[in-house]
Motif scaffolding. Structure first.
Motif, PDB file in Angstrom:
ATOM      1  N   GLU A   3       1.320   5.559  -0.442  1.00  0.00           N
ATOM      2  CA  GLU A   3       0.585   6.753  -0.023  1.00  0.00           C
ATOM      3  C   GLU A   3      -0.465   7.112  -1.062  1.00  0.00           C
ATOM      4  O   GLU A   3      -1.563   7.543  -0.713  1.00  0.00           O
TER       5      GLU A   3
ATOM      6  N   ASN B 253       0.844  -1.191   0.000  1.00  0.00           N
ATOM      7  CA  ASN B 253       0.000   0.000   0.000  1.00  0.00           C
ATOM      8  C   ASN B 253       0.879   1.240   0.000  1.00  0.00           C
ATOM      9  O   ASN B 253       1.648   1.471   0.923  1.00  0.00           O
TER      10      ASN B 253
ATOM     11  N   TYR C 246      -2.089   5.062  -3.060  1.00  0.00           N
ATOM     12  CA  TYR C 246      -3.203   4.116  -2.930  1.00  0.00           C
ATOM     13  C   TYR C 246      -4.068   4.456  -1.714  1.00  0.00           C
ATOM     14  O   TYR C 246      -5.299   4.461  -1.800  1.00  0.00           O
ATOM     15  N   GLU C 247      -3.426   4.753  -0.599  1.00  0.00           N
ATOM     16  CA  GLU C 247      -4.160   5.120   0.615  1.00  0.00           C
ATOM     17  C   GLU C 247      -5.004   6.371   0.370  1.00  0.00           C
ATOM     18  O   GLU C 247      -6.156   6.452   0.796  1.00  0.00           O
ATOM     19  N   TYR C 248      -4.433   7.348  -0.338  1.00  0.00           N
ATOM     20  CA  TYR C 248      -5.168   8.571  -0.666  1.00  0.00           C
ATOM     21  C   TYR C 248      -6.389   8.255  -1.530  1.00  0.00           C
ATOM     22  O   TYR C 248      -7.491   8.754  -1.272  1.00  0.00           O
TER      23      TYR C 248
ATOM     24  N   ARG D 101      -6.142   0.449  -6.687  1.00  0.00           N
ATOM     25  CA  ARG D 101      -4.769  -0.051  -6.535  1.00  0.00           C
ATOM     26  C   ARG D 101      -3.983   0.108  -7.842  1.00  0.00           C
ATOM     27  O   ARG D 101      -2.850   0.559  -7.857  1.00  0.00           O
TER      28      ARG D 101
ATOM     29  N   GLU E  56      -9.116   6.603   0.465  1.00  0.00           N
ATOM     30  CA  GLU E  56      -9.756   7.564   1.368  1.00  0.00           C
ATOM     31  C   GLU E  56     -10.689   8.511   0.615  1.00  0.00           C
ATOM     32  O   GLU E  56     -11.789   8.804   1.066  1.00  0.00           O
TER      33      GLU E  56
END
Length: 103
Positions: free
Chosen positions: A8, A6, A10-12, A68, A15
């Motif tokens: 940053e 994961n 992908y996390e963004y 992703r 979210e």
């Protein structure tokens, strides 16, 4: 694509948009219009468009993109577009610099 961890990016995306992005979301990320994204995917010439084709999923008549894989495309494109600036001094004494940019 680039990696399975994961990032940053992908996390963004998770979210902000969730696991699936619409063409409108992808266009927003790329600072362009949905029409430009559709054309790029149809032409399949640019590296990001090739990556988006692999991220594309159809659910009924609607088209979505896996967060992703979109993150991988963005990260890969970012790595490719980093500019390396080399500063080389000219042979004269006036202090002018020649700057070359490599992509």
């Amino acid at each position: 694509m680039t990696n399975t961890a994961n990032t940053e990016t992908y996390e963004y995306l998770l979210e902000q948009y969730g696991p699936l992005l619409t063409i409108k979301h992808v266009a927003e990320l790329m600072h362009t219009t949905p029409r430009v994204i559709c054309r790029a995917i149809n032409r399949n010439r640019q590296s990001f468009a090739v990556g988006l084709v692999s991220a594309k999923r159809k659910l009924g008549r609607r088209v979505y993109f896996e967060a992703r894989r979109v993150a991988d495309v963005i990260d890969e494109d970012r790595e490719k577009s980093v500019l390396f600036i080399k500063s080389e001094r000219k042979g004269n004494d006036n202090g002018n610099e020649k700057i070359s940019i490599e992509i």
